[in-house]
Scaffold this active site. Sequence first.
Site, PDB file in Angstrom:
ATOM      1  N   ASP A 129       0.803  -1.304   0.167  1.00 57.76           N
ATOM      2  CA  ASP A 129       0.073  -0.031   0.012  1.00 57.76           C
ATOM      3  C   ASP A 129       0.859   1.259  -0.030  1.00 57.76           C
ATOM      4  OD1 ASP A 129       1.035  -0.245   2.583  1.00 57.76           O
ATOM      5  OD2 ASP A 129      -0.845   0.113   3.483  1.00 57.76           O
ATOM      6  N   HIS A 146      23.160  -0.164 -18.876  1.00 55.51           N
ATOM      7  CA  HIS A 146      22.122   0.210 -17.870  1.00 55.51           C
ATOM      8  C   HIS A 146      22.444  -0.356 -16.514  1.00 55.51           C
ATOM      9  CE1 HIS A 146      19.519   2.398 -21.085  1.00 55.51           C
ATOM     10  NE2 HIS A 146      20.468   3.213 -20.726  1.00 55.51           N
ATOM     11  N   ASP A 151      27.276   7.613 -14.117  1.00 54.04           N
ATOM     12  CA  ASP A 151      26.044   8.179 -15.013  1.00 54.04           C
ATOM     13  C   ASP A 151      25.051   8.436 -14.358  1.00 54.04           C
ATOM     14  OD1 ASP A 151      24.370   8.808 -17.141  1.00 54.04           O
ATOM     15  OD2 ASP A 151      24.686   7.409 -18.357  1.00 54.04           O
ATOM     16  N   ASP A 199      22.409  14.799 -17.330  1.00 59.87           N
ATOM     17  CA  ASP A 199      22.736  13.674 -17.786  1.00 59.87           C
ATOM     18  C   ASP A 199      24.218  13.482 -17.911  1.00 59.87           C
ATOM     19  OD1 ASP A 199      22.810  10.867 -18.638  1.00 59.87           O
ATOM     20  OD2 ASP A 199      21.536  10.921 -20.490  1.00 59.87           O
ATOM     21  N   HIS A 254      25.441   2.056 -28.897  1.00 58.85           N
ATOM     22  CA  HIS A 254      24.432   2.844 -28.764  1.00 58.85           C
ATOM     23  C   HIS A 254      24.547   4.191 -29.322  1.00 58.85           C
ATOM     24  CE1 HIS A 254      26.962   5.287 -26.094  1.00 58.85           C
ATOM     25  NE2 HIS A 254      27.456   4.168 -25.395  1.00 58.85           N
ATOM     26  N   HIS A 283      21.264  12.023 -27.377  1.00 56.06           N
ATOM     27  CA  HIS A 283      19.712  12.034 -27.501  1.00 56.06           C
ATOM     28  C   HIS A 283      19.657  13.476 -26.932  1.00 56.06           C
ATOM     29  CE1 HIS A 283      19.979  11.437 -23.027  1.00 56.06           C
ATOM     30  NE2 HIS A 283      20.944  10.632 -23.415  1.00 56.06           N
ATOM     31  N   HIS A 315      15.521  10.864 -21.803  1.00 53.88           N
ATOM     32  CA  HIS A 315      15.445  10.689 -23.337  1.00 53.88           C
ATOM     33  C   HIS A 315      13.988  11.538 -23.809  1.00 53.88           C
ATOM     34  CE1 HIS A 315      17.458   6.967 -22.521  1.00 53.88           C
ATOM     35  NE2 HIS A 315      18.380   7.753 -22.516  1.00 53.88           N
ATOM     36  N   GLU A 334      27.633  11.478 -25.723  1.00 52.79           N
ATOM     37  CA  GLU A 334      28.234  10.591 -25.020  1.00 52.79           C
ATOM     38  C   GLU A 334      28.563   9.199 -25.561  1.00 52.79           C
ATOM     39  OE1 GLU A 334      24.807   8.184 -23.237  1.00 52.79           O
ATOM     40  OE2 GLU A 334      23.412   9.845 -23.964  1.00 52.79           O
ATOM     41  N   TYR A 363      33.088  -0.243 -24.875  1.00 52.46           N
ATOM     42  CA  TYR A 363      32.856  -1.199 -23.723  1.00 52.46           C
ATOM     43  C   TYR A 363      33.299  -2.578 -24.311  1.00 52.46           C
ATOM     44  CZ  TYR A 363      29.535   2.589 -23.199  1.00 52.46           C
ATOM     45  OH  TYR A 363      28.799   3.877 -23.243  1.00 52.46           O
ATOM     46  N   ARG A 404      32.682   5.566 -20.830  1.00 50.90           N
ATOM     47  CA  ARG A 404      31.733   6.461 -21.566  1.00 50.90           C
ATOM     48  C   ARG A 404      32.080   7.958 -20.968  1.00 50.90           C
ATOM     49  NH1 ARG A 404      27.380   3.925 -20.804  1.00 50.90           N
ATOM     50  NH2 ARG A 404      26.328   5.076 -19.013  1.00 50.90           N
ATOM     51  N   GLU A 427      30.194  11.664 -21.173  1.00 50.12           N
ATOM     52  CA  GLU A 427      28.872  12.390 -21.462  1.00 50.12           C
ATOM     53  C   GLU A 427      28.669  13.805 -20.788  1.00 50.12           C
ATOM     54  OE1 GLU A 427      25.370  10.270 -20.124  1.00 50.12           O
ATOM     55  OE2 GLU A 427      24.089  11.217 -21.623  1.00 50.12           O
TER      56      GLU A 427
HETATM   57  N1  GLY Z   1      21.767   8.142 -18.590  1.00 53.78           N
HETATM   58  C1  GLY Z   1      20.962   7.431 -19.512  1.00 53.78           C
HETATM   59  C2  GLY Z   1      21.648   7.808 -20.959  1.00 53.78           C
HETATM   60  O1  GLY Z   1      22.731   8.163 -20.927  1.00 53.78           O
HETATM   61  O2  GLY Z   1      21.175   7.770 -21.908  1.00 53.78           O
HETATM   62 MN    MN Z   2      23.660   8.980 -19.115  1.00 57.49          MN
HETATM   63 MN    MN Z   3      22.362  10.181 -22.101  1.00 60.82          MN
END
Ligand code: GLY
Ligand code: MN
Ligand code: MN
Length: 432
Positions: free
Chosen positions: A31, A234, A251, A262, A341, A345, A352, A378, A382, A400, A402
Amino acid sequence: MKDQLQKFIESIGPDSIAIIPAAHEARRSYDTEYKFRQDSDFAYLTGFPEPDAIAVIDPASKKPYTLYVRPRDPEMETWYGRRHGVEGAEKNYNADKAFSIDKFQGELAKLIDGHEKLYYRFGVDEKLDLQILAYLSGQRQRRLKTAYPPHTIMDPTILIHEMRLHKTPDEVELMQKAATISAEAHVLAMKATRPGMNEFQIESLIEAYMRENGASGVAYNSIIGGGDNATILHYVENNRPLNDGDLLLVDAGAEYEGYAADITRTFPVNGRYSKAQREVYDVVLDVQLQCIEATKTGNTVKGRQEFSIELLTEGMKKLGLLKGKTKDLIRKKEYMKYYMHGVGHYLGMDVHDAGRYFTDQTAKNSRPFAPGMVLTVEPGLYIPPNDKSAPSKYRGIGIRIEDDVLVTEDGNRNLTAAVPKDPGEIEALMAR
Ligand code: GLY
Ligand code: MN
Ligand code: MN
């Protein structure tokens, strides 16, 4: 009324009516609920912060903006928190009229009949979908003498998302604030990280700093990946020890007044990159800097993506991860083994963010960058820990980098430049 709503009213025109629902609370366990997060489109148009509300927009009316909201209720408010109620919706959120949400279904026919177009997005709010379908099928069975139901149903998100894609100066200010808080949190994490700590300690440090500084929380689940956890895009378990000699990929981004940041940085747990780590890092950093440069008017989303693939594929060859002609490696998508990837974005209220990446319905023509867009940059590499074809010194390395970049008239502005990414600078910061 918010400027955004005024603009939306003008764009749908006088023969239309729009129904835009707020989000609902979501059950977390038995609940208890997840902390409430307003629907981004609803927040963008109305700013009204409560669940279960519905905005009805009728441009031809003298009072075009109606809100249906949860009514005041002393007992519910004692248990679950204050409500603005009908009065507050008018007084504090400038609705032309407000009513209790209990009235909504009974008034649907009166609200919608007589308009040619209904702007409503089916498939998001099932309960509301059924109410609107019941209204439509009900009207078809009646002989209507005074007004007809709409003959066209349109998805309003196309219009709203186009607006959201182009940030106003006020929005940019909020995004800069989200970016600054997040950048400071990343610097704090770099300074605090030591071998023997756990990923969750870095997570808690970062998220506490965000909250302390006015963010509502994180814009997405933080990714705190030590060692080869960084090769899981992720990774959100964030519960492993941080080992001497490993890298840590962080990240994480704050949400401030509904706007996201981000940021990713990858730094050495013990404060010094190894030679092999530096070799991979330098490739990614060089690509990231060039892709930031390429985030400007005159380029397209697709152009930038292809550019990142080209540069990273060259880098993979240099590192000995791939062999062959760059053109062939790209055509056969060999690079996807290590870079799977997009290079970035849209960023805004959603991490996103809303907005189309193509300018036509067939998704053939990539969208050109325009001032007011915010995009992440970004690139990453990997290298799976069990990848027998990679030089052994690189196995298990994930990197990465970013940043969040605002496209301007004459180039761009990096909103997250305050976090170091030059390896020398990071080492100097961590040594202090
Ligand atoms: N943190 C999600 C991305 O970098 O798209
Ligand atoms: Mn990110
Ligand atoms: Mn991102």
